[in-house]
Design a protein around this motif. Structure first.
Motif, PDB file in Angstrom:
ATOM      1  N   LYS A  51       0.825  -1.205   0.000  1.00  0.00           N
ATOM      2  CA  LYS A  51       0.000   0.000   0.000  1.00  0.00           C
ATOM      3  C   LYS A  51       0.861   1.258   0.000  1.00  0.00           C
ATOM      4  CE  LYS A  51      -3.771   2.255   2.420  1.00  0.00           C
ATOM      5  NZ  LYS A  51      -4.615   2.259   3.609  1.00  0.00           N
ATOM      6  N   ALA A  52       1.999   1.201   0.674  1.00  0.00           N
ATOM      7  CA  ALA A  52       2.910   2.348   0.743  1.00  0.00           C
ATOM      8  C   ALA A  52       3.793   2.476  -0.497  1.00  0.00           C
ATOM      9  CB  ALA A  52       3.786   2.236   1.991  1.00  0.00           C
ATOM     10  N   GLY A  53       3.691   1.535  -1.431  1.00  0.00           N
ATOM     11  CA  GLY A  53       4.492   1.606  -2.651  1.00  0.00           C
ATOM     12  C   GLY A  53       5.922   1.139  -2.475  1.00  0.00           C
ATOM     13  N   ILE A  54       6.191   0.385  -1.436  1.00  0.00           N
ATOM     14  CA  ILE A  54       7.547  -0.110  -1.181  1.00  0.00           C
ATOM     15  C   ILE A  54       7.782  -1.428  -1.905  1.00  0.00           C
ATOM     16  CG2 ILE A  54       9.102  -0.974   0.633  1.00  0.00           C
ATOM     17  CD1 ILE A  54       7.781   1.191   2.473  1.00  0.00           C
ATOM     18  N   VAL A  55       6.758  -2.272  -1.938  1.00  0.00           N
ATOM     19  CA  VAL A  55       6.836  -3.541  -2.674  1.00  0.00           C
ATOM     20  C   VAL A  55       5.662  -3.611  -3.628  1.00  0.00           C
ATOM     21  CG1 VAL A  55       8.009  -4.765  -0.796  1.00  0.00           C
ATOM     22  CG2 VAL A  55       5.518  -4.888  -0.975  1.00  0.00           C
ATOM     23  N   GLY A  63       4.763 -16.546  -7.855  1.00  0.00           N
ATOM     24  CA  GLY A  63       4.603 -15.159  -7.452  1.00  0.00           C
ATOM     25  C   GLY A  63       5.215 -14.870  -6.095  1.00  0.00           C
ATOM     26  N   GLY A  64       5.058 -13.642  -5.711  1.00  0.00           N
ATOM     27  CA  GLY A  64       5.606 -13.181  -4.448  1.00  0.00           C
ATOM     28  C   GLY A  64       5.706 -11.671  -4.490  1.00  0.00           C
ATOM     29  N   TYR A  65       6.725 -11.153  -3.847  1.00  0.00           N
ATOM     30  CA  TYR A  65       6.912  -9.712  -3.775  1.00  0.00           C
ATOM     31  C   TYR A  65       8.256  -9.307  -4.355  1.00  0.00           C
ATOM     32  CZ  TYR A  65       2.861  -9.461  -0.738  1.00  0.00           C
ATOM     33  OH  TYR A  65       1.591  -9.529  -0.227  1.00  0.00           O
ATOM     34  N   LEU A  66       8.248  -8.127  -4.930  1.00  0.00           N
ATOM     35  CA  LEU A  66       9.447  -7.472  -5.456  1.00  0.00           C
ATOM     36  C   LEU A  66       9.467  -6.059  -4.887  1.00  0.00           C
ATOM     37  CD1 LEU A  66       8.754  -8.468  -9.134  1.00  0.00           C
ATOM     38  CD2 LEU A  66      10.791  -9.181  -7.895  1.00  0.00           C
TER      39      LEU A  66
END
Length: 178
Positions: A51-55, A63-66
């Motif tokens: 939500k904060a635009g960090i990931v 899939g996952g996070y970047l």
């Protein structure tokens, strides 16, 4: 920024491993398992970071996070605020106006301006926020990188790659004839 909780520590540690995986998404479960921390707890942190635009999330079996932006542009304060919110360090209760000697109406001199104690706390919060804003995720990553053995990042990448591959393998067909 009240008391910084374990969520900040977990989030920062997880983000450090994303710095080393710029093109390969990493699941929150793998990040948790890798570090021996609660997968469900980590899974609650990442939506806040997204939500904060960090990931950014990458969907699918692999899939996952970047990281959503360069680690040099993610301050530690960005992470703290994303996870904890922008709560004040100190919540002044204006006790200075409650002195029994004042009766029901404190004199103006007693409550004029910012409370002296609150002013000290505001200064401390500003110093802390400035310090956290001055350090980036890349800065912390460089410190970790200098401490770790040369092959450690390859070992981490191999472990994460194996976890991703194991999710995409289909289980062997079971023999139902017996």
């Amino acid at each position: 920024m009240a008391h910084l909780t374990v969520s900040v520590e977990y989030g920062l540690h997880c983000l450090l491993w994303l710095v080393g995986s710029p093109e390969a998404p990493v699941s929150s479960r793998d990040l948790a398992d890798f570090q021996g921390i609660s997968p469900s707890f980590v899974a609650k942190i990442f939506p806040k970071l997204e939500k904060a635009g960090i990931v950014r999330a990458s969907e699918g079996l692999r899939g996952g996070y970047l990281l959503a932006k360069a680690p040099e542009s993610i301050s530690i304060l960005d992470v703290v605020d994303a996870i904890e919110g922008q709560k004040p360090l100190f919540d002044c209760q204006e006790i200075r106006g409650r002195c029994v000697v004042f009766g029901n109406q404190p004199p103006k001199w007693a409550t004029a301006g910012v409370c002296a104690i609150h002013a000290v706390m505001l200064g401390a919060e500003k110093a802390m926020r400035d310090s956290l804003a001055s350090q980036s995720l890349a800065d912390v990553g460089r410190v970790v990188g200098r401490k770790a053995p040369r092959d450690f990042s390859n070992e981490v990448r191999d472990w994460l790659d194996e976890r991703t591959k194991s999710r995409s393998r289909k289980p062997a067909a079971r023999d139902l004839s017996s």
